[in-house]
Design a protein around this motif. Sequence first.
Motif, PDB file in Angstrom:
ATOM      1  N   THR A  57     -88.503 -13.897  43.833  1.00  6.81           N
ATOM      2  CA  THR A  57     -87.212 -14.124  43.182  1.00  6.81           C
ATOM      3  C   THR A  57     -86.074 -13.820  44.143  1.00  6.81           C
ATOM      4  N   GLY A  58     -86.238 -12.774  44.944  1.00  8.26           N
ATOM      5  CA  GLY A  58     -85.218 -12.423  45.933  1.00  8.26           C
ATOM      6  C   GLY A  58     -85.017 -13.523  46.951  1.00  8.26           C
ATOM      7  N   SER A  59     -86.127 -14.118  47.421  1.00  7.09           N
ATOM      8  CA  SER A  59     -86.031 -15.215  48.395  1.00  7.09           C
ATOM      9  C   SER A  59     -85.358 -16.434  47.790  1.00  7.09           C
ATOM     10  N   LEU A  60     -85.667 -16.716  46.513  1.00 12.96           N
ATOM     11  CA  LEU A  60     -85.050 -17.857  45.832  1.00 12.96           C
ATOM     12  C   LEU A  60     -83.536 -17.718  45.813  1.00 12.96           C
ATOM     13  N   TYR A  61     -83.075 -16.496  45.556  1.00 11.94           N
ATOM     14  CA  TYR A  61     -81.636 -16.267  45.465  1.00 11.94           C
ATOM     15  C   TYR A  61     -80.934 -16.349  46.821  1.00 11.94           C
ATOM     16  N   GLU A  62     -81.711 -16.456  47.893  1.00 12.39           N
ATOM     17  CA  GLU A  62     -81.095 -16.677  49.203  1.00 12.39           C
ATOM     18  C   GLU A  62     -80.661 -18.129  49.370  1.00 12.39           C
ATOM     19  N   TYR A  63     -81.226 -19.027  48.526  1.00 10.29           N
ATOM     20  CA  TYR A  63     -80.924 -20.452  48.649  1.00 10.29           C
ATOM     21  C   TYR A  63     -80.094 -20.989  47.485  1.00 10.29           C
ATOM     22  N   VAL A  64     -80.185 -20.332  46.342  1.00  6.90           N
ATOM     23  CA  VAL A  64     -79.360 -20.690  45.177  1.00  6.90           C
ATOM     24  C   VAL A  64     -78.984 -19.390  44.475  1.00  6.90           C
ATOM     25  N   SER A  65     -77.874 -19.404  43.757  1.00  8.17           N
ATOM     26  CA  SER A  65     -77.448 -18.185  43.078  1.00  8.17           C
ATOM     27  C   SER A  65     -77.729 -18.212  41.583  1.00  8.17           C
ATOM     28  N   SER A  66     -78.108 -19.398  41.047  1.00  7.43           N
ATOM     29  CA  SER A  66     -78.344 -19.505  39.613  1.00  7.43           C
ATOM     30  C   SER A  66     -79.077 -20.802  39.295  1.00  7.43           C
ATOM     31  N   LYS A  67     -79.522 -20.936  38.042  1.00 12.82           N
ATOM     32  CA  LYS A  67     -80.127 -22.196  37.590  1.00 12.82           C
ATOM     33  C   LYS A  67     -79.097 -23.318  37.614  1.00 12.82           C
ATOM     34  N   ASP A  68     -77.840 -22.988  37.383  1.00 13.12           N
ATOM     35  CA  ASP A  68     -76.786 -23.998  37.439  1.00 13.12           C
ATOM     36  C   ASP A  68     -76.738 -24.642  38.824  1.00 13.12           C
ATOM     37  N   ASP A  69     -76.876 -23.805  39.848  1.00 16.86           N
ATOM     38  CA  ASP A  69     -76.900 -24.336  41.217  1.00 16.86           C
ATOM     39  C   ASP A  69     -78.071 -25.288  41.401  1.00 16.86           C
ATOM     40  N   VAL A  70     -79.222 -24.913  40.856  1.00 13.88           N
ATOM     41  CA  VAL A  70     -80.422 -25.745  40.979  1.00 13.88           C
ATOM     42  C   VAL A  70     -80.199 -27.089  40.312  1.00 13.88           C
ATOM     43  N   LEU A  71     -79.643 -27.068  39.112  1.00 16.40           N
ATOM     44  CA  LEU A  71     -79.400 -28.310  38.386  1.00 16.40           C
ATOM     45  C   LEU A  71     -78.405 -29.192  39.123  1.00 16.40           C
ATOM     46  N   TYR A  72     -77.391 -28.592  39.693  1.00 16.86           N
ATOM     47  CA  TYR A  72     -76.422 -29.351  40.483  1.00 16.86           C
ATOM     48  C   TYR A  72     -77.112 -30.002  41.678  1.00 16.86           C
ATOM     49  N   LEU A  73     -78.019 -29.288  42.323  1.00 17.69           N
ATOM     50  CA  LEU A  73     -78.746 -29.836  43.470  1.00 17.69           C
ATOM     51  C   LEU A  73     -79.676 -30.969  43.041  1.00 17.69           C
ATOM     52  N   MET A 121     -81.005 -35.316  34.583  1.00 21.05           N
ATOM     53  CA  MET A 121     -79.574 -35.247  34.873  1.00 21.05           C
ATOM     54  C   MET A 121     -78.749 -35.556  33.628  1.00 21.05           C
ATOM     55  N   TYR A 122     -79.150 -36.590  32.896  1.00 23.62           N
ATOM     56  CA  TYR A 122     -78.412 -36.978  31.697  1.00 23.62           C
ATOM     57  C   TYR A 122     -78.631 -35.997  30.543  1.00 23.62           C
ATOM     58  N   GLN A 123     -79.787 -35.369  30.511  1.00 21.83           N
ATOM     59  CA  GLN A 123     -80.094 -34.461  29.412  1.00 21.83           C
ATOM     60  C   GLN A 123     -79.362 -33.126  29.515  1.00 21.83           C
ATOM     61  N   VAL A 124     -79.206 -32.633  30.735  1.00 20.77           N
ATOM     62  CA  VAL A 124     -78.729 -31.251  30.857  1.00 20.77           C
ATOM     63  C   VAL A 124     -77.449 -31.068  31.663  1.00 20.77           C
ATOM     64  N   THR A 125     -76.851 -32.142  32.163  1.00 20.81           N
ATOM     65  CA  THR A 125     -75.593 -31.987  32.895  1.00 20.81           C
ATOM     66  C   THR A 125     -74.537 -31.302  32.043  1.00 20.81           C
ATOM     67  N   GLN A 126     -74.613 -31.493  30.748  1.00 20.55           N
ATOM     68  CA  GLN A 126     -73.645 -30.876  29.828  1.00 20.55           C
ATOM     69  C   GLN A 126     -73.685 -29.354  29.897  1.00 20.55           C
ATOM     70  N   PHE A 127     -74.793 -28.791  30.397  1.00 23.31           N
ATOM     71  CA  PHE A 127     -74.914 -27.339  30.464  1.00 23.31           C
ATOM     72  C   PHE A 127     -74.346 -26.769  31.764  1.00 23.31           C
ATOM     73  N   LEU A 128     -73.958 -27.638  32.681  1.00 17.56           N
ATOM     74  CA  LEU A 128     -73.391 -27.173  33.938  1.00 17.56           C
ATOM     75  C   LEU A 128     -71.984 -26.617  33.734  1.00 17.56           C
ATOM     76  N   PRO A 129     -71.558 -25.698  34.604  1.00 21.02           N
ATOM     77  CA  PRO A 129     -70.156 -25.270  34.572  1.00 21.02           C
ATOM     78  C   PRO A 129     -69.243 -26.481  34.789  1.00 21.02           C
ATOM     79  N   GLU A 130     -68.021 -26.395  34.314  1.00 23.51           N
ATOM     80  CA  GLU A 130     -67.106 -27.526  34.365  1.00 23.51           C
ATOM     81  C   GLU A 130     -66.909 -28.061  35.787  1.00 23.51           C
ATOM     82  N   LYS A 131     -66.827 -27.165  36.772  1.00 24.04           N
ATOM     83  CA  LYS A 131     -66.598 -27.618  38.154  1.00 24.04           C
ATOM     84  C   LYS A 131     -67.758 -28.469  38.648  1.00 24.04           C
ATOM     85  N   TRP A 132     -69.007 -28.138  38.248  1.00 28.46           N
ATOM     86  CA  TRP A 132     -70.172 -28.918  38.658  1.00 28.46           C
ATOM     87  C   TRP A 132     -70.242 -30.230  37.882  1.00 28.46           C
ATOM     88  N   GLN A 133     -69.913 -30.186  36.583  1.00 24.89           N
ATOM     89  CA  GLN A 133     -69.892 -31.416  35.789  1.00 24.89           C
ATOM     90  C   GLN A 133     -68.949 -32.439  36.411  1.00 24.89           C
TER      91      GLN A 133
END
Length: 232
Positions: A57-73, A121-133
């Motif tokens: 989990t620690g290594s994962l957080y070196e590349y993304v800071s949250s699930k929101d980041d993952v979804l954006y990617l 992307m279409y199913q869950v983009t609505q859950f992204l923070p506004e800046k990512w949306q």
Amino acid sequence: MKENHDQEREVATHIKNKELVRERRRKIVDVAVKLFIEHGYHKTTTRALAKKTGMSTGSLYEYVSSKDDVLYLVCTSIHAEVERGIKEALARPVENGCALAEVIREFFLVCERMSDHVLLMYQVTQFLPEKWQKKVLEAELRITDLFIEAMKELRISGKIPDLDDHTINLIGHNISVLGHTWAFRRWYFAKYFTIDEYIEQQTEFIMRFLGKKNNQQYLPCRNNVTDTGSSV
């Protein structure tokens, strides 16, 4: 691609090796898509994501800071693949309607390869923070703009009919929607069409519309052999 790399840099990381970051994030994205579809976005934990990628989990957080980041990617990975395919198609030495047909084909093939990504992307983009949306929607419009600009260039060179900008704009959005429709409805379409057959029929539909708007018969060439051995 430069623009996609700019988008990747928007997601914070402390790792200096850019190629390593891209490689690890690609792996994270591919695993995340499967987990999000299987378990749902909210029920998928970062711990489960890390475990499936073979990282702590620690290594994962070196590349993304949250699930929101993952979804954006996930979203940016689709856009990058589409942009790459379209630009490669435009660079091919083809003539007349084949040029637009090549662009359509490349886009639809990306939608086929990344069907799960598109659907997610279409199913869950609505859950992204506004800046990512906002950035995801901007990227979607940028993809459609590639179709529109491609048609404007082909119009200038006489490879498609002399259509007005509003019509070209509409066709550009139609191409985008028809490609995504394969991802949404593949559970049905795949029973009756191969992806090649779907591409051929939808391309013919678009080309007939082009001809109708210009009062002429206008169909894509059918002797253009693709990598899969199909004709369009």
